[in-house]
Design a protein around this motif. Structure first.
Motif, short mmCIF file in Angstrom:
data_model
loop_
_atom_site.label_atom_id
_atom_site.label_comp_id
_atom_site.label_asym_id
_atom_site.label_seq_id
_atom_site.Cartn_x
_atom_site.Cartn_y
_atom_site.Cartn_z
N ALA A 61 14.76 -6.17 2.67
CA ALA A 61 15.62 -6.83 1.69
C ALA A 61 16.79 -5.93 1.30
O ALA A 61 17.93 -6.40 1.16
CB ALA A 61 14.80 -7.21 0.45
N GLU A 72 24.24 -16.46 4.22
CA GLU A 72 23.34 -17.12 3.29
C GLU A 72 21.92 -17.23 3.85
O GLU A 72 20.94 -17.03 3.14
CB GLU A 72 23.88 -18.52 2.95
N HIS A 73 21.82 -17.55 5.13
CA HIS A 73 20.50 -17.71 5.75
C HIS A 73 19.70 -16.40 5.68
O HIS A 73 18.52 -16.40 5.33
CB HIS A 73 20.64 -18.19 7.19
N LEU A 75 20.11 -13.94 3.60
CA LEU A 75 19.78 -13.66 2.20
C LEU A 75 18.59 -14.52 1.74
O LEU A 75 17.71 -14.03 1.04
CB LEU A 75 20.99 -13.90 1.31
N ARG A 76 18.60 -15.78 2.13
CA ARG A 76 17.48 -16.66 1.74
C ARG A 76 16.16 -16.19 2.36
O ARG A 76 15.12 -16.19 1.71
CB ARG A 76 17.76 -18.10 2.15
N LEU A 77 16.20 -15.80 3.63
CA LEU A 77 14.99 -15.30 4.28
C LEU A 77 14.48 -14.03 3.59
O LEU A 77 13.28 -13.87 3.36
CB LEU A 77 15.25 -15.01 5.76
N LEU A 79 15.04 -13.12 0.49
CA LEU A 79 14.55 -13.47 -0.84
C LEU A 79 13.20 -14.15 -0.76
O LEU A 79 12.30 -13.88 -1.56
CB LEU A 79 15.55 -14.36 -1.57
N ARG A 80 13.01 -15.02 0.22
CA ARG A 80 11.72 -15.70 0.38
C ARG A 80 10.61 -14.68 0.69
O ARG A 80 9.53 -14.72 0.11
CB ARG A 80 11.79 -16.75 1.48
N THR A 82 10.66 -11.53 -0.03
CA THR A 82 10.50 -10.68 -1.20
C THR A 82 9.66 -11.36 -2.27
O THR A 82 8.77 -10.73 -2.86
CB THR A 82 11.87 -10.28 -1.77
N THR A 83 9.91 -12.63 -2.54
CA THR A 83 9.13 -13.32 -3.57
C THR A 83 7.67 -13.48 -3.13
O THR A 83 6.76 -13.35 -3.95
CB THR A 83 9.74 -14.70 -3.92
N GLN A 84 7.45 -13.73 -1.85
CA GLN A 84 6.08 -13.82 -1.33
C GLN A 84 5.36 -12.50 -1.53
O GLN A 84 4.24 -12.44 -2.03
CB GLN A 84 6.11 -14.20 0.15
#
Length: 120
Positions: A61, A72-73, A75-77, A79-80, A82-84
């Motif tokens: 991350a 964006e893609h 960053l979303r991956l 972030l996903r 990281t939250t997991q």
């Protein structure tokens, strides 16, 4: 796996929050006597893997965030993931925190090997 702290907090004394979910995403608990059975050792191994994975996800991350060209893609991956990973780490922290001994006055007892900071 998604970790719902509100659903997992407050198990009965003697129950260990396991690092995986049951059916429908419900928390799983183990009635452990402290003897270190097979399931308890498996949970320890899974927790250790989750913590190592968390470190790797954090490095990834940071790399994505440091890359000014990351889209964006990406960053979303990041972030996903990281939250997991953060959910897994919170579950481990809650599980281990719930197993700490508590003193009679409600304060947590210090582990014998714990270092105490001396005031300066």
């Amino acid at each position: 796996m998604s970790y719902d702290r509100d659903a997992a907090l407050g198990p009965a004394p003697g129950l260990r929050l396991l690092p995986w979910e049951g059916e429908g995403g419900k928390p799983c608990f183990l009635s452990a006597d402290g003897a270190g059975g097979v399931l308890s050792r498996l949970a320890d191994e899974v927790e250790a893997e989750q913590l190592c994975d968390g470190f790797d996800v954090l490095k990834g991350a940071v790399a994505v965030l440091d890359d000014g060209k990351a889209g964006e893609h990406a960053l979303r991956l990041a972030l996903r993931a990281t939250t997991q990973s953060f959910g897994d780490v919170l579950r481990v922290a809650d599980s281990r925190g719930a197993r700490l001994p508590v003193a009679a006055d409600g304060a947590q007892e210090a582990d014998e090997g714990e270092l105490r900071a001396e005031p300066t």
